[in-house]
Design a protein around this motif. Structure first.
Motif, mmCIF file in Angstrom:
data_model
loop_
_atom_site.group_PDB
_atom_site.id
_atom_site.type_symbol
_atom_site.label_atom_id
_atom_site.label_comp_id
_atom_site.label_asym_id
_atom_site.label_seq_id
_atom_site.Cartn_x
_atom_site.Cartn_y
_atom_site.Cartn_z
ATOM 1 N N VAL A 335 29.211 -68.837 51.448
ATOM 2 C CA VAL A 335 28.889 -69.490 50.101
ATOM 3 C C VAL A 335 27.868 -70.538 50.517
ATOM 4 N N LEU A 336 27.003 -70.869 49.435
ATOM 5 C CA LEU A 336 26.187 -71.723 49.517
ATOM 6 C C LEU A 336 26.595 -73.223 48.807
ATOM 7 N N GLY A 337 26.780 -74.168 49.683
ATOM 8 C CA GLY A 337 27.434 -75.183 49.190
ATOM 9 C C GLY A 337 26.186 -76.531 48.910
ATOM 10 N N VAL A 338 26.573 -76.989 47.694
ATOM 11 C CA VAL A 338 25.642 -77.921 46.987
ATOM 12 C C VAL A 338 26.274 -79.254 46.885
ATOM 13 N N GLY A 339 25.583 -80.216 47.287
ATOM 14 C CA GLY A 339 25.841 -81.570 47.017
ATOM 15 C C GLY A 339 25.073 -82.265 45.753
ATOM 16 N N ALA A 340 25.339 -83.512 45.419
ATOM 17 C CA ALA A 340 24.683 -84.189 44.386
ATOM 18 C C ALA A 340 23.891 -85.209 44.808
ATOM 19 N N LEU A 341 22.584 -85.533 44.013
ATOM 20 C CA LEU A 341 21.844 -86.549 44.148
ATOM 21 C C LEU A 341 21.830 -87.421 43.014
ATOM 22 N N ASP A 342 21.542 -88.748 43.137
ATOM 23 C CA ASP A 342 21.181 -89.457 41.884
ATOM 24 C C ASP A 342 19.803 -89.518 41.402
ATOM 25 N N ASN A 343 19.519 -90.390 40.556
ATOM 26 C CA ASN A 343 18.224 -90.331 39.974
ATOM 27 C C ASN A 343 17.003 -90.889 40.926
ATOM 28 N N THR A 344 17.384 -91.371 42.180
ATOM 29 C CA THR A 344 16.539 -91.748 43.138
ATOM 30 C C THR A 344 16.425 -90.887 44.259
ATOM 31 N N ASP A 345 17.028 -89.805 44.203
ATOM 32 C CA ASP A 345 17.124 -88.666 45.209
ATOM 33 C C ASP A 345 17.980 -88.988 46.332
ATOM 34 N N ARG A 346 18.878 -89.911 46.134
ATOM 35 C CA ARG A 346 19.806 -90.348 47.319
ATOM 36 C C ARG A 346 21.064 -89.644 46.763
ATOM 37 N N ARG A 347 21.969 -89.454 47.979
ATOM 38 C CA ARG A 347 23.032 -88.588 47.634
ATOM 39 C C ARG A 347 24.016 -89.590 46.857
ATOM 40 N N ALA A 348 24.448 -88.993 45.936
ATOM 41 C CA ALA A 348 25.352 -89.667 45.006
ATOM 42 C C ALA A 348 26.406 -90.348 45.818
ATOM 43 N N VAL A 349 27.113 -91.407 45.445
ATOM 44 C CA VAL A 349 28.126 -92.011 46.202
ATOM 45 C C VAL A 349 29.415 -90.927 46.285
ATOM 46 N N ALA A 506 26.030 -83.568 25.967
ATOM 47 C CA ALA A 506 26.722 -84.799 26.701
ATOM 48 C C ALA A 506 25.975 -85.053 28.309
ATOM 49 N N TYR A 507 26.159 -86.316 28.489
ATOM 50 C CA TYR A 507 25.714 -86.588 29.841
ATOM 51 C C TYR A 507 26.920 -86.597 30.684
ATOM 52 N N MET A 508 26.900 -85.757 31.979
ATOM 53 C CA MET A 508 27.910 -85.577 32.736
ATOM 54 C C MET A 508 27.510 -85.891 34.412
ATOM 55 N N SER A 509 28.461 -86.159 35.232
ATOM 56 C CA SER A 509 27.978 -86.360 36.555
ATOM 57 C C SER A 509 28.797 -85.670 37.553
ATOM 58 N N GLY A 510 28.451 -85.191 38.765
ATOM 59 C CA GLY A 510 29.252 -84.519 39.444
ATOM 60 C C GLY A 510 28.495 -83.505 40.270
ATOM 61 N N THR A 511 29.077 -82.986 41.578
ATOM 62 C CA THR A 511 28.333 -81.806 42.102
ATOM 63 C C THR A 511 28.490 -80.518 41.399
ATOM 64 N N SER A 512 29.515 -80.525 40.277
ATOM 65 C CA SER A 512 29.610 -79.389 39.256
ATOM 66 C C SER A 512 28.240 -79.450 38.608
ATOM 67 N N MET A 513 27.697 -80.407 38.207
ATOM 68 C CA MET A 513 26.246 -80.546 37.718
ATOM 69 C C MET A 513 25.058 -80.055 38.684
ATOM 70 N N ALA A 514 25.337 -80.216 39.897
ATOM 71 C CA ALA A 514 24.266 -79.798 40.829
ATOM 72 C C ALA A 514 24.034 -78.416 41.195
ATOM 73 N N THR A 515 25.332 -78.054 41.157
ATOM 74 C CA THR A 515 25.500 -76.506 41.581
ATOM 75 C C THR A 515 24.603 -75.701 40.609
ATOM 76 N N PRO A 516 24.767 -75.622 39.418
ATOM 77 C CA PRO A 516 24.037 -74.925 38.570
ATOM 78 C C PRO A 516 22.584 -74.849 38.589
ATOM 79 N N TYR A 517 21.960 -76.016 38.957
ATOM 80 C CA TYR A 517 20.684 -75.977 39.422
ATOM 81 C C TYR A 517 20.110 -75.168 40.443
#
Length: 576
Positions: A335-349, A506-517
């Protein structure tokens, strides 16, 4: 699964409320005020096929049989009365068994192993973290800034007119299977995208994220829109979006919807394994899983490897625990695992990381489709300032106003002090690790608050305010940026005006949102070269990613930020 930040609470709070809010809901400081959940208020029925009936003492398990014995489903039904799933790619069945039945199965020489049918959870939060919120859209384009960050527009909108260029690669001809919570099947941006669908909870072909009583989380609708929201088919989005709405990263891709998450955002591994087989049978080239939380096993690893060997690239969310251990199945070797970035391209906390992390993508304050009218856009005016704000999901819409009153942490019915007035005011609440947001809202409502503004104060672990419960009596509630919070301190006593308008987004946050990109960009690559194998698409994605963090691969950022144009060039050569 949602991460508990230092004040975060589960998006399923409406189904697992703080019992004290039940007991105290009517003990108001101001007379005649109803706040929060009422004692004994129903929270929705259990979803069929998932948790219902567990009170009969049966346990959900996956029973693996030795291959050489060739046990048939009929034989399994004779041995175990309640088989819930059989699998094509794994010599196993899922069942609900009593302790006595489990013991009998364990003694059967044909049984290789019996393991719990583990739970998995949605991996998206329901509102912005306390990280800086993205700039509000101007309403002049049909796409959002995240598409620029992942280079999607360089693939299919090079002229910048907000529409796919003639002949551009858009994901056309590629099926992406969204294994999630189902969706709003009538959303205008998604109606034309869905080509096949299955509800593995209700056992039908209408995977709606609702029952006759209420909606679920909206998670699947949000994820599906990130992948394949259609051009020119916008819903209610003003004033943030114009009438064209927005577009997905692969606006020509076809969606297969496999509903496995119930209204509370949870599922079992057996349902995910069945959904994988369904996706493959329907011809999906990509499977997108914005869920996780369990541990792998021989059964699951064989299931995901079979999907990969069968020509389907599986992409999954790394997890929202903010720790150096990814959730499963993102950690599975197939599986291809995906993490989330904030809007400054840093790993989201909140974004988990670790060995095997493949790619990063935008995952904070992501705007996408949502069940119609269930989202909302907020406008806040305090004195002469207009702070950027985001509404809490499921907060009531409408207009309200009042004097801005500091209510501390909202920890009690005296937290607003003498400035609290039963005649109405707007409560300004500071996040706390010790007070649940829904509890704080109830407390300030009981003092007469007409609306609530949550500050954004970065502390260890970050701050998350997710949603208000979907049932009960609440007031309009928003969160604001850290910069706006600093200004707000000087506006106490000023008149605050708050407006929440219903929206189909809606606005949402999470690695859930990163994965579909990543899933959408994989669809672009398969669209450009239909004969490509999952291994070739994966290699192109990894080799072309924008390096972040330490030079080269690292466990915080994997190979880096996914890049559509560079990946396409790595697969097929220069793009005009």
């Amino acid at each position: 699964m949602t991460r508990w930040g230092f004040i975060g609470f589960l998006a399923v709070a409406g189904c697992m409320p703080d019992e004290s809010s039940h007991r105290d809901a009517q003990l108001t400081a101001c007379p005649g005020i109803t706040a929060g959940m009422l004692p004994g208020e129903p929270h929705g029925k259990a979803t069929a096929g998932l948790d219902s009936g567990d009170e009969d003492g049966r346990e959900r398990v996956i029973i693996r049989y030795r291959r050489e014995d060739g046990v048939t489903a009929a034989q399994v039904h004779q041995l175990v009365g309640q088989v819930t799933a059989t699998f094509r790619n794994v010599p196993a069945v899922a069942a609900r068994v009593t302790p006595e039945e489990r013991l009998a199965l364990a003694l059967d020489p044909r049984v290789e192993s019996i393991e719990p049918d583990q739970k998995l959870y949605a991996l998206g939060t329901s509102a912005p973290t306390a990280l800086a919120l993205a700039t509000t859209l101007a309403g002049t384009r049909e796409y959002v800034g995240e598409l620029r960050r992942v280079q999607a527009l360089e693939v299919w909108d090079q002229d910048g007119d907000g529409l796919p260029d003639p002949g551009a690669v858009t994901g056309a001809g590629v099926k992406v299977c969204v294994i999630d919570s189902g969706l709003d099947l009538d959303h205008p941006e998604l109606r034309d995208a869905v080509v096949a669908a299955r509800d593995f909870l209700d056992g039908d072909d209408a995977p709606s994220d609702r029952d006759e009583e209420r909606w679920g989380s909206g998670h699947g609708t949000h994820v599906a829109g990130i992948i394949a929201a259609r051009p020119g088919l916008g819903g209610r989005g003003g004033p943030v979006l114009d009438e064209r709405g927005l577009m997905g990263v692969a606006p020509g891709a076809q969606l297969i919807i496999a509903r496995v998450l119930n209204l509370e955002g949870s599922t079992h591994m057996s349902l995910v394994m069945k959904a994988l087989e369904y996706c493959q049978a329907e011809g999906a080239k990509v499977a997108s899983l914005s869920l996780g939380g369990s541990l792998g096993s021989l059964n699951t690893e064989e299931g995901f490897k079979a999907a990969l060997d069968g020509g389907m690239l599986v992409v999954a969310a790394a997890g929202n625990e903010g720790q150096g251990l990814m959730s499963y199945p993102a950690s599975d070797p197939s599986v291809l695992g995906v993490g989330a970035l904030d809007n400054t391209d840093r790993r989201a906390v909140f974004s988990s990381y670790g060995e095997g992390l493949a790619l990063m993508a935008p995952g904070v304050d992501v705007l996408s489709t949502f069940p119609q009218g269930r989202g909302s856009f907020a406008a806040l005016e305090v004195g002469d300032s207009r702070p950027m704000s985001r509404s809490l999901l499921y907060a009531p819409t409408g207009d309200t106003w009042g004097s801005l009153v500091d209510c501390g942490m909202g920890e009690s019915v005296a937290s607003c002090g003498e400035d609290g007035s039963c005649r109405g005011f707007v409560a300004y609440v500071h996040p706390s690790a010790y007070v649940r947001p829904d509890r704080a809202i109830v407390n300030v409502m009981r003092q007469g608050a007409r609306a609530v503004i949550f500050a954004s104060e970065l502390m260890e672990g970050g701050a998350e305010i997710l949603s208000v419960p979907q049932r009960g009596t609440w007031v309009p509630s928003v969160t604001i940026t850290q910069a706006a919070s600093t200004v707000m301190e000087r506006q106490l006593g000023a008149t605050a005006k708050l407006s929440l308008r219903p929206a189909d987004y809606a606005y949402m946050s999470g690695t859930s949102m990163a994965t579909p990109y990543v899933s959408g960009i994989a669809a672009l690559l398969f669209s450009a070269r239909p004969s490509a194998t999952p291994a070739e698409v994966k290699a192109a994605l990894l080799s072309s990613a924008k390096d972040l963090g330490d030079s080269g691969y690292d466990e915080q950022y994997g190979h880096g930020l996914v890049q559509a144009r560079r990946a396409l060039e790595a697969l097929v050569g220069p793009v005009p």
